[in-house]
Motif scaffolding. Structure first.
Motif, PDB file in Angstrom:
ATOM      1  N   ARG A  25       0.826  -1.203   0.000  1.00 32.15           N
ATOM      2  CA  ARG A  25       0.000   0.000   0.000  1.00 32.15           C
ATOM      3  C   ARG A  25       0.864   1.258   0.000  1.00 32.15           C
ATOM      4  NH1 ARG A  25      -5.388  -1.121  -0.924  1.00 32.15           N
ATOM      5  NH2 ARG A  25      -4.993  -3.263  -1.486  1.00 32.15           N
ATOM      6  N   ILE A  26       2.124   1.083   0.379  1.00 33.21           N
ATOM      7  CA  ILE A  26       3.020   2.238   0.316  1.00 33.21           C
ATOM      8  C   ILE A  26       3.417   2.391  -1.136  1.00 33.21           C
ATOM      9  CG2 ILE A  26       5.236   3.172   1.065  1.00 33.21           C
ATOM     10  CD1 ILE A  26       5.078   1.509   3.533  1.00 33.21           C
ATOM     11  N   LYS A  27       2.958   3.434  -1.755  1.00 32.30           N
ATOM     12  CA  LYS A  27       3.326   3.660  -3.157  1.00 32.30           C
ATOM     13  C   LYS A  27       4.693   4.316  -3.174  1.00 32.30           C
ATOM     14  CE  LYS A  27      -0.255   2.165  -5.465  1.00 32.30           C
ATOM     15  NZ  LYS A  27      -0.025   0.783  -5.117  1.00 32.30           N
ATOM     16  N   MET A  28       5.682   3.511  -3.557  1.00 29.03           N
ATOM     17  CA  MET A  28       7.055   4.017  -3.537  1.00 29.03           C
ATOM     18  C   MET A  28       7.861   3.224  -4.567  1.00 29.03           C
ATOM     19  SD  MET A  28       9.413   4.352  -0.206  1.00 29.03           S
ATOM     20  CE  MET A  28      10.146   2.761  -0.061  1.00 29.03           C
ATOM     21  N   PRO A  29       8.575   3.911  -5.455  1.00 28.50           N
ATOM     22  CA  PRO A  29       9.301   3.157  -6.486  1.00 28.50           C
ATOM     23  C   PRO A  29      10.599   2.561  -5.950  1.00 28.50           C
ATOM     24  CG  PRO A  29       9.732   5.482  -6.724  1.00 28.50           C
ATOM     25  CD  PRO A  29       8.792   5.354  -5.560  1.00 28.50           C
ATOM     26  N   SER A  30      11.137   1.596  -6.692  1.00 26.13           N
ATOM     27  CA  SER A  30      12.432   1.039  -6.324  1.00 26.13           C
ATOM     28  C   SER A  30      13.512   2.034  -6.722  1.00 26.13           C
ATOM     29  CB  SER A  30      12.642  -0.273  -7.074  1.00 26.13           C
ATOM     30  OG  SER A  30      14.009  -0.396  -7.400  1.00 26.13           O
ATOM     31  N   VAL A  31      14.213   2.516  -5.731  1.00 28.75           N
ATOM     32  CA  VAL A  31      15.202   3.560  -6.012  1.00 28.75           C
ATOM     33  C   VAL A  31      16.426   2.974  -6.735  1.00 28.75           C
ATOM     34  CG1 VAL A  31      16.358   3.436  -3.777  1.00 28.75           C
ATOM     35  CG2 VAL A  31      16.302   5.580  -4.960  1.00 28.75           C
ATOM     36  N   LEU A 207       8.568   9.167  -0.868  1.00 27.67           N
ATOM     37  CA  LEU A 207       9.678   9.167  -1.824  1.00 27.67           C
ATOM     38  C   LEU A 207      10.889   8.507  -1.164  1.00 27.67           C
ATOM     39  CD1 LEU A 207       9.683  12.465  -3.888  1.00 27.67           C
ATOM     40  CD2 LEU A 207       8.485  10.339  -4.232  1.00 27.67           C
ATOM     41  N   PRO A 208      11.515   7.580  -1.880  1.00 19.44           N
ATOM     42  CA  PRO A 208      12.640   6.860  -1.266  1.00 19.44           C
ATOM     43  C   PRO A 208      13.937   7.660  -1.364  1.00 19.44           C
ATOM     44  CG  PRO A 208      12.226   6.027  -3.474  1.00 19.44           C
ATOM     45  CD  PRO A 208      11.225   7.113  -3.244  1.00 19.44           C
ATOM     46  N   ILE A 209      14.659   7.704  -0.280  1.00 20.56           N
ATOM     47  CA  ILE A 209      16.001   8.303  -0.334  1.00 20.56           C
ATOM     48  C   ILE A 209      16.978   7.222   0.101  1.00 20.56           C
ATOM     49  CG2 ILE A 209      17.543  10.071   0.576  1.00 20.56           C
ATOM     50  CD1 ILE A 209      15.212  11.869   0.927  1.00 20.56           C
ATOM     51  N   ASN A 210      17.867   6.882  -0.809  1.00 20.39           N
ATOM     52  CA  ASN A 210      18.861   5.870  -0.471  1.00 20.39           C
ATOM     53  C   ASN A 210      20.152   6.576  -0.101  1.00 20.39           C
ATOM     54  OD1 ASN A 210      21.188   3.907  -2.193  1.00 20.39           O
ATOM     55  ND2 ASN A 210      20.203   3.274  -0.303  1.00 20.39           N
ATOM     56  N   PHE A 255      11.015   8.276   2.798  1.00 23.56           N
ATOM     57  CA  PHE A 255      11.352   6.985   3.415  1.00 23.56           C
ATOM     58  C   PHE A 255      12.833   6.739   3.131  1.00 23.56           C
ATOM     59  CE2 PHE A 255      11.965   2.487   3.667  1.00 23.56           C
ATOM     60  CZ  PHE A 255      10.958   1.953   4.460  1.00 23.56           C
ATOM     61  N   PHE A 256      13.643   6.731   4.168  1.00 25.54           N
ATOM     62  CA  PHE A 256      15.064   6.414   3.954  1.00 25.54           C
ATOM     63  C   PHE A 256      15.184   4.901   3.783  1.00 25.54           C
ATOM     64  CE2 PHE A 256      17.862  10.038   4.224  1.00 25.54           C
ATOM     65  CZ  PHE A 256      16.975  11.037   4.587  1.00 25.54           C
TER      66      PHE A 256
END
Ligand code: B12
Ligand code: SF4
Length: 581
Positions: A25-31, A207-210, A255-256
């Motif tokens: 349900r968390i809409k977040m792409p693969s960074v 939004l993912p932050i790597n 989202f880290f």
């Protein structure tokens, strides 16, 4: 030079049952895939480079309602197709799409933890080249070889020159070009460009932050240390720059993706302070979720800095409340410590707890757990009550490809055959190994997991029938519950502060003002109310997801397959793909 080439990147769809996973349900792409693509956007021959996330997609569809790659290819023919192969449960879909692109004549390249561990399986399933480990440098080298004046071709002879890949040579023989040196300096990489993703259905929820990769711990079930080694990270400035770019796109939830955001506490503090300053200087409202280990509770400076930055939720891999299991996992922590730390952290953050239920014990460990399923469940329920965790996710132990756990279960011949329980079931919600050597019954184990989640999010039988959608709770907190809860919380906190003040006076400390005694409890009581509302909202939402998942689960063939495996004892585990590398 003519810009005439198109590259597509594809994040494959999760299977239907995993779409009812709380995480889906968390809409977040693969960074990871986006990071790869962002390194090559300026290649002189590339006319168009774009990605689609099949889990958040609103483009042309095929007759089954799935993303229509035939139409995409018709619109803009891609010569190279890149695939995210990091999630085992979406691997069957990835192989089917890769096979399709190969039939279109495109060169297909995949990376990520699953294909990394099982390259030969991937190469037999529609993938031309598997990239091992980090792919940012490798992809640039690959393009130099694949692209020539006449277009794109596999050029197998020259592929030997690129380190860190696998492919099949002209005679069909498997070739691995050797391990590649990990990337030294993450600051050298181009920032992941999230706008590369097209045909978006919904705005990203996070939004993912790597920032960093790797982990200094080495838990048995996890592949992170195996793949990336010790933790390394980009500088504070690089990370802040990325966050600001995303904030400028109008996003405020981050989202880290680091598995342990606070692995290097001093640097995490420095970053948090900078984010906090940015937030205040530009009056931004940021909401940040990080994954950490419970050790953060021991560092008050870090807690304060994370709060200053806007970290609202910590996702913590507690894994188990049973010390024997924690030891078998090599988690490096005890249940007692987990509870104490968790109680402290719950004063500052929302806590999301990730758990593994019924961890397979290690035969070599003389103190391994001999508890029954019911006894184990009791430990979990007590732990949930004591630890102050807001939301939980309880999963089976998943023998992920590349993990030590998988290797051990394979040695012990305990993996369920892939022909019966396929990769799509590797999302934690299905049992994929034989629990009998631990004296546990497969059906009871699987049912207990369903029961624990059901109990947490849907309540007991009577609750489910009478309090559908938690309407009683909602009515209560929207009416008489509000003044009662608020009053109770205020009085409790007021008395607590009064006591603290008396103690402080005795110790001749003067840091207790009237504000601390009257106003602070008021603010905190309001926070308590917000927490009750937030958790009820999550419970209702997650309850709906769990119900849908249970429906899909009961309608699926999984239970029949388990029956066939265990009643006929079909543990023929010369498993198809395991001894791959
Ligand atoms: C962030 C994260 C999530 C996020 C977002 C997922 C996503 N789409 O990115 C959320 C929270 C949604 C999530 C959910 C889940 N996750 Co998760 N997640 C992660 C995590 C912590 C970080 C991923 C990341 O951003 N890494 C950083 C990037 C830079 O690394 P990377 O993705 O590996 O990419 C690099 C290389 O692999 C390679 N590469 C990758 N793709 C490609 C493609 C090409 C063409 C090339 C050349 C190279 C390449 O180059 C990249 C850059 O160097 C990883 C652990 C980890 N450290 O990787 C787990 C991980 C990916 N998750 C995992 C799992 C199991 C899950 C869940 C199934 C857990 C669950 N049961 O709920 C769910 C799945 C949800 C569902 N619906 O089924 C496993 C997957 C293992 C596996 N074999 O399946 C991992 C590895 C963690 C683990 N347990 O060991 N997850
Ligand atoms: S589970 Fe967490 S702490 Fe353990 S090795 Fe994996 S990332 Fe590190």
């Amino acid at each position: 030079m003519k810009r005439d080439l198109t590259i597509i990147g594809i994040i494959p769809q999760y299977p239907m049952h995993s779409q009812q996973n709380i995480y889906a349900r968390i809409k977040m792409p693969s960074v990871g895939l986006l990071s790869i693509m962002s390194q090559i956007t300026h290649h002189p021959r590339i006319k168009e480079i774009y990605a689609i996330d099949e889990n958040n997609y609103n483009g042309p569809q095929d007759s089954n309602g799935l993303p229509g790659h035939f139409f995409l290819q018709d619109r803009q023919p891609a010569q190279i197709a890149l695939f995210y192969g990091g999630m085992s449960n979406s691997i069957p879909r990835m192989y089917s799409v890769a096979t399709q692109y190969r039939s279109f004549g495109a060169v297909t390249i995949a990376g990520g933890s699953h294909v990394d561990a099982l390259p030969q399986e991937a190469l037999r399933s529609g993938v031309d080249i598997v990239v091992h480990g980090e792919g940012e440098e490798t992809i640039a080298e690959l393009l130099e070889i694949l692209i020539s004046d006449s277009g794109v071709s596999l050029n197998r002879e020259r592929l030997h020159q690129v380190q860190g890949i696998s492919f099949l040579d002209e005679s069909g023989k498997y070739v691995f070009t050797g391990k590649r040196k990990p990337i030294d300096d993450l600051d050298e990489l181009a920032d992941p460009d999230l706008t590369l993703i097209k045909f978006l259905k919904k705005r990203w929820s996070y939004l993912p932050i790597n920032r960093g990769r790797g982990c200094n711990w080495n838990c048995e079930f996890c592949i992170v240390n195996k793949r990336y080694g010790k933790y390394k990270f980009a500088s504070v400035d690089t990370t802040l720059r990325q966050l600001i770019k995303y904030a400028d796109l109008g996003y405020s939830n981050f989202f880290f993706t680091d598995d342990n955001f606070a692995q290097n506490p001093a640097d995490a503090i420095a970053l948090c302070r900078k984010i906090g300053d940015y937030k205040r200087n530009f009056q931004k409202k940021l909401d940040i979720v990080v994954q950490v280990r419970s050790e953060v509770a021991e560092n008050d400076e870090l807690i304060e800095a994370m709060r200053f930055a806007g970290v609202s939720m910590l996702a913590i891999g507690y894994e188990s409340p049973i010390n024997e299991e924690l030891r078998a996992m090599r988690k490096g922590v005890t249940a007692e410590k987990l509870i104490a730390r968790s109680q402290k952290l719950s004063n500052y953050f929302y806590l999301h707890g990730m758990f593994i239920f019924g961890y397979p014990s290690n035969k070599d460990d003389s103190k391994s757990s001999s508890l029954t399923i019911k006894q184990r469940a009791k430990y979990y329920k007590e732990f949930f009550k004591k630890s102050g965790i807001d939301t939980i996710q309880v999963l089976n132990a998943v023998p992920l490809p590349g993990s030590d756990l998988r290797a051990r279960l394979e040695r012990e011949d305990r993996l369920l055959p892939l022909s019966m329980i396929g990769w799509d079931k590797y999302d934690g919600l299905f049992l994929c190994y034989d629990p009998r050597p631990d004296g546990l019954d497969a059906f009871d184990l699987q049912n207990m997991l369903c029961l624990l989640m059901k109990k947490k999010y849907l309540g007991g039988f009577i609750g489910r029938k009478l309090n559908y959608g938690n309407w009683l709770n909602w009515t209560y907190i929207a009416t008489i519950g509000f003044p009662i809860e608020f009053g109770e919380s205020y009085v409790r906190r007021f008395i607590h502060n009064l006591r603290e003040k008396t103690k402080a006076r005795k110790q001749r400390r003067i840091d207790w003002t009237a504000r601390t005694i009257f106003y602070v409890p008021l603010a905190n009581a309001w926070k308590d109310i917000k927490r009750i509302w937030r958790n009820l909202f999550v419970k209702t939402y997650a309850g709906a997801i769990v119900s849908r998942w249970l429906k899909i689960y009961h309608e699926s063939d999984y239970n029949n397959r388990l029956k066939r495996i265990f009643t006929n004892n079909k543990m023929t585990n010369s498993n198809e793909s395991q001894r791959d590398t």
